[in-house]
Write a protein that holds these residues in place. Structure first.
Motif, mmCIF file in Angstrom:
data_model
loop_
_atom_site.group_PDB
_atom_site.id
_atom_site.type_symbol
_atom_site.label_atom_id
_atom_site.label_comp_id
_atom_site.label_asym_id
_atom_site.label_seq_id
_atom_site.Cartn_x
_atom_site.Cartn_y
_atom_site.Cartn_z
ATOM 1 N N ALA A 102 10.721 9.912 7.504
ATOM 2 C CA ALA A 102 10.230 9.540 6.181
ATOM 3 C C ALA A 102 9.053 8.580 6.255
ATOM 4 N N THR A 103 8.193 8.698 5.246
ATOM 5 C CA THR A 103 7.180 7.703 4.917
ATOM 6 C C THR A 103 7.259 7.499 3.408
ATOM 7 N N VAL A 104 6.374 6.664 2.868
ATOM 8 C CA VAL A 104 6.351 6.502 1.415
ATOM 9 C C VAL A 104 5.865 7.765 0.729
ATOM 10 N N ASP A 105 5.392 8.726 1.508
ATOM 11 C CA ASP A 105 4.783 9.937 0.975
ATOM 12 C C ASP A 105 5.690 11.156 1.042
ATOM 13 N N GLY A 106 6.727 11.126 1.887
ATOM 14 C CA GLY A 106 7.551 12.322 1.983
ATOM 15 C C GLY A 106 8.685 12.202 2.973
ATOM 16 N N ALA B 125 -3.271 3.456 0.043
ATOM 17 C CA ALA B 125 -1.977 2.839 0.306
ATOM 18 C C ALA B 125 -1.103 3.721 1.189
ATOM 19 N N VAL B 126 -1.110 5.028 0.963
ATOM 20 C CA VAL B 126 -0.335 5.950 1.798
ATOM 21 C C VAL B 126 -0.875 5.940 3.220
ATOM 22 N N ASP B 127 -2.197 5.945 3.351
ATOM 23 C CA ASP B 127 -2.811 5.913 4.681
ATOM 24 C C ASP B 127 -2.476 4.604 5.391
ATOM 25 N N TYR B 128 -2.479 3.498 4.650
ATOM 26 C CA TYR B 128 -2.128 2.201 5.233
ATOM 27 C C TYR B 128 -0.695 2.216 5.741
ATOM 28 N N ASP B 129 0.205 2.727 4.925
ATOM 29 C CA ASP B 129 1.616 2.764 5.310
ATOM 30 C C ASP B 129 1.822 3.601 6.568
ATOM 31 N N LEU B 130 1.163 4.760 6.627
ATOM 32 C CA LEU B 130 1.347 5.652 7.762
ATOM 33 C C LEU B 130 0.820 5.029 9.049
ATOM 34 N N ASN B 131 -0.313 4.364 8.970
ATOM 35 C CA ASN B 131 -0.895 3.771 10.168
ATOM 36 C C ASN B 131 -0.257 2.439 10.546
ATOM 37 N N LYS B 132 0.231 1.689 9.551
ATOM 38 C CA LYS B 132 0.803 0.377 9.816
ATOM 39 C C LYS B 132 2.279 0.460 10.217
ATOM 40 N N LYS B 133 3.015 1.371 9.571
ATOM 41 C CA LYS B 133 4.462 1.431 9.787
ATOM 42 C C LYS B 133 4.935 2.748 10.377
ATOM 43 N N GLU C 161 1.247 0.819 -3.096
ATOM 44 C CA GLU C 161 0.157 -0.141 -3.308
ATOM 45 C C GLU C 161 0.672 -1.572 -3.252
ATOM 46 N N MET C 162 1.889 -1.796 -3.752
ATOM 47 C CA MET C 162 2.453 -3.148 -3.690
ATOM 48 C C MET C 162 2.766 -3.553 -2.255
ATOM 49 N N TYR C 163 3.254 -2.618 -1.450
ATOM 50 C CA TYR C 163 3.505 -2.938 -0.037
ATOM 51 C C TYR C 163 2.211 -3.398 0.623
ATOM 52 N N MET C 164 1.150 -2.640 0.394
ATOM 53 C CA MET C 164 -0.142 -2.965 1.006
ATOM 54 C C MET C 164 -0.674 -4.292 0.467
ATOM 55 N N TYR C 165 -0.549 -4.513 -0.819
ATOM 56 C CA TYR C 165 -1.029 -5.761 -1.420
ATOM 57 C C TYR C 165 -0.278 -6.963 -0.854
ATOM 58 N N ALA C 166 1.032 -6.861 -0.773
ATOM 59 C CA ALA C 166 1.835 -7.979 -0.265
ATOM 60 C C ALA C 166 1.432 -8.343 1.154
ATOM 61 N N GLU C 167 1.197 -7.334 1.983
ATOM 62 C CA GLU C 167 0.931 -7.590 3.399
ATOM 63 C C GLU C 167 -0.512 -7.988 3.666
ATOM 64 N N THR C 168 -1.442 -7.433 2.888
ATOM 65 C CA THR C 168 -2.855 -7.730 3.153
ATOM 66 C C THR C 168 -3.385 -8.903 2.329
ATOM 67 N N GLN C 169 -2.831 -9.121 1.132
ATOM 68 C CA GLN C 169 -3.342 -10.167 0.260
ATOM 69 C C GLN C 169 -2.454 -11.414 0.218
ATOM 70 N N LEU C 170 -1.156 -11.221 0.394
ATOM 71 C CA LEU C 170 -0.234 -12.348 0.291
ATOM 72 C C LEU C 170 0.362 -12.741 1.635
ATOM 73 N N ASN C 171 0.038 -11.993 2.660
ATOM 74 C CA ASN C 171 0.525 -12.282 4.017
ATOM 75 C C ASN C 171 2.053 -12.355 4.061
ATOM 76 N N MET C 172 2.703 -11.416 3.374
ATOM 77 C CA MET C 172 4.162 -11.352 3.384
ATOM 78 C C MET C 172 4.591 -9.913 3.647
ATOM 79 N N THR C 173 5.679 -9.749 4.344
ATOM 80 C CA THR C 173 6.173 -8.408 4.628
ATOM 81 C C THR C 173 6.795 -7.816 3.370
#
Length: 679
Positions: A244-248, A273-281, A531-543
């Motif tokens: 699984a990913t956030v996409d499928g 955001a989907v691309d970020y999730d796939l490459n980051k996680k 998008e919230m996952y990406m925002y939290a990790e890139t803008q707020l420095n939180m997992t």
């Protein structure tokens, strides 16, 4: 949970592109699996009525309308039509019915089993000579024909089990031989496959050594994933996985006959955001605890807790067999003693209403699948809470936040005269217990202020927005776990990928249950989960796993309805509403905390109740009806006891960072005076 999201995912052993499919495996299961199951008397009935073939191929086909249309089409195929006008509880019931019928269908394909049983040896690469030798070693017949004869002889037993037939007086047992099937389809996380990263390795029951490696193509549009399994037992049907990913989602199996597998993965929604999730996680790997057949049994058993024969007809009283199944679930999964048992007085106890005063608490559980599930998740013995309130004429009302349904006539925040409420509670199959406030706390209450707060909020919709997130305070220790050892639990990793996909399927449900609440926590608006996952990790420095743990602020206002009209207001589930009523009345003084963080257990474990009205201090009618209950049960067919009742002090920021009570977490946390030091 069983919907695959990606248009472009395909299994290299299948021609063409599979759209919204449920591919488990192209290869069939070895006959040795069935022999072993027969030999061990494990899942005997179902072993002769299901195979990997029944789980293979499309569950439903996506149409040009996208996810909403595809989901609606699949529902309609099972006779459960949905519409945008469906209320949440109606949609929940329809989905439960559809999933139950689908799971049952997977366990009834007897003709194909006969065919597969006869010639599975050739299909799985086992010739008749080696098959006979293997069967002989196991002490079974040396011919496939004899094995088929055994299968036919158990077909009727299989059908009887599906109908849950059992003799009068026989104790309840779930379908098959597995004693813990409920939520048994929750798959523990094995790891993440990172594109162009190192290989992921893990161990499992069927195959001891497993590896997976993912590589992007040159155009960076598709990922090839190579799976390999070694040291696989021939006596094990194999290991079933969810990728699984956030996409499928994608389902796959590795076994001694399917030890190498190639999967091509292509994102359906090419967003940043989907691309970020796939490459980051990467692609998450989850391993199911059971084989395909037991997974269907797990799903069917779980869904049946939520189904009632007369569902949809008002008033809907829980079916006796369904209540028995829910009792079995609570006894084995929650393990709170004393266990619920049938009461001698199955109706209204007959407590004098004049004894019930403003601010008194009434806890409820209805054995309908939903309340027991919520109680299990929260660590409480109730699934619903209410509060008593007398008006200027001293008339007694029960105030609550709930939903109209097949068993309750009114929607949202409401008040009902006690004499009407208690009859409705009886008709609905409520098990309800009354807990009177301590006189010192009752003296603090300003009932005028409580009525003012109630009238300001009467008619608002039930607070679905914070139904889940008030009790998620920690990254790991609030998610429920399953027996026997409670090591397999719901995890953030499941929510992280399944919630975005659920939102793609039915967007209004995603907006209602988590998207707005998570955006509030991040100070954003309108972002999707990815998008919230990406925002939290890139803008707020939180997992991202910290998002649900952010404290619910009582000042937040949500998009909701009041008497069915769109508006903004508080999101208050039952226990949050009760807390707010106490708070509005001044019970907590100037204590600084948020009622949005309170759960059912947090309400009744507060040390605010009258100890002199417990046990022998109860009214005689309560003592006679329920001699073992410390509190007074006012209605219900089964006993209800509050766990950790009247233990916790009131303190600033209470209930904000607390683990939930469950057999794995509870003993280290719960107990008089421990909460404040812990959370």
């Amino acid at each position: 949970f069983f919907f695959q999201a990606e248009d472009g995912i395909r299994d290299t052993s299948v021609t063409g592109v599979q759209t919204c499919a449920l591919p488990i495996s192209k290869a069939t299961v070895s006959v040795l699996y069935w022999v072993t199951k027969m030999r061990q008397f494990v899942l005997l009935a179902f072993a002769c009525a299901a195979s990997a073939a029944t789980l293979e191929g499309p569950m439903f086909q996506a149409s040009a309308g996208g996810w909403d249309t595809a989901f609606a089409d699949w529902m309609a195929e099972g006779g459960e039509r949905i519409s945008a006008a469906d209320q949440f509880h109606t949609l929940r019931l329809k989905v439960a019915k559809r999933v139950a019928s689908w799971a049952a269908d997977q366990l009834k394909d007897v003709p194909s089993i006969y065919r597969i049983m006869s010639w599975m040896g050739r299909a799985s690469g086992i010739d008749t000579v080696s098959l006979a030798e293997d069967l002989e070693k196991l002490g079974q017949s040396t011919t496939v024909d004899a094995f088929v004869k055994m299968a036919k002889a158990t077909a009727e037993r299989h059908n009887a089990v599906l109908r849950k037939e059992r003799k009068e007086g026989e104790p309840f047992h779930p379908l098959g031989e597995q004693p813990y099937p409920y939520w048994g389809f929750i798959p523990p996380t094995k790891g993440h496959i990172m594109p162009n990263g190192p290989a992921l390795s893990w161990e499992n029951k069927g195959c001891k050594k497993n590896t997976a490696q993912a590589v992007w193509n040159e155009e960076h549009t598709e990922i090839t994933i190579q799976f390999s399994a070694e040291e696989c037992s021939v006596l094990h049907t194999g290991d079933v996985y969810l990728l699984a990913t956030v996409d499928g989602l994608h389902f796959m199996k590795l076994s001694h006959t399917e030890s190498n597998h190639t999967l091509l993965w292509k994102a359906q929604r090419a967003t940043q955001a989907v691309d970020y999730d796939l490459n980051k996680k990467g692609i998450r790997v989850f391993a199911f605890l059971h084989d395909e057949v037991q997974l269907m049994v797990d799903l069917l058993d779980t869904v049946q807790m939520f189904l009632q024969p007369e569902a949809g007809k008002y008033p809907d009283y829980p079916d006796a067999k369904a209540m028995e199944e829910n009792i079995y679930f609570l006894t084995n999964y929650q393990q709170v003693k004393p266990f619920m048992t049938a009461r001698n007085n199955t109706g209204i106890t007959g407590v004098d209403p004049s004894l019930i005063q403003s601010g008194d608490f009434i806890g409820v559980i209805r054995l309908d699948g939903l309340d027991p599930m919520l109680g299990w998740a929260m660590g409480s013995t109730t699934g619903h809470t209410t509060i008593a309130l007398r008006d200027e004429n001293n008339e007694l009302f029960i105030c609550e936040s709930t939903t109209n349904s097949s068993y309750w006539p009114v929607n949202g925040i409401q008040h009902t005269p006690y004499n009407i409420w208690i009859e409705q509670a009886k008709a609905a199959g409520y098990n309800a217990v009354w807990a009177p406030l301590d006189p010192a706390y009752r003296a603090k209450l300003n009932t005028t202020a409580m009525w003012e707060f109630f009238r300001q909020n009467e008619g608002f919709q039930y607070g679905y927005h914070n139904m889940l997130w008030g009790w998620i305070d920690t990254v790991r220790n609030n998610y429920p776990c399953i027996p026997p050892d409670f090591s397999a639990c719901l995890e953030w990793e499941h929510i992280e990928v399944l919630f975005p996909i659920a939102s793609y399927i039915v967007p209004p449900v995603g907006q209602l249950l988590f998207e707005e609440a998570w955006n509030k926590r991040l100070g954003t608006s309108g972002l999707t989960a990815a998008e919230m996952y990406m925002y939290a990790e890139t803008q707020l420095n939180m997992t991202s796993d910290l998002i649900p743990t952010i404290v619910e602020d009582d000042a937040w206002r949500y998009n909701t309805t009041r008497y069915g009209v769109p508006t903004t207001g508080r999101a208050m589930v039952c226990c949050v509403f009760v807390c707010h009523m106490w708070k509005a009345g001044g019970l907590f003084g100037d204590t600084d905390f948020n009622c949005g963080e309170m759960t059912n257990l947090d309400d009744y474990d507060l040390n605010i109740f009258d100890k002199t009205k417990m046990n022998s201090g109860r009214p005689l009618v309560c003592q006679n009806s329920d001699p073992e209950n410390q509190n007074c049960q006012i209605v219900g067919p089964y006993t209800l006891n509050f766990n950790h009742y009247n233990e916790a002090p009131i303190y600033n920021h209470m209930a904000e960072k607390c683990p939930s009570w469950n057999p794995g977490v509870g003993p280290d946390y719960w107990g008089p005076g421990k909460q404040q030091a812990t959370c």
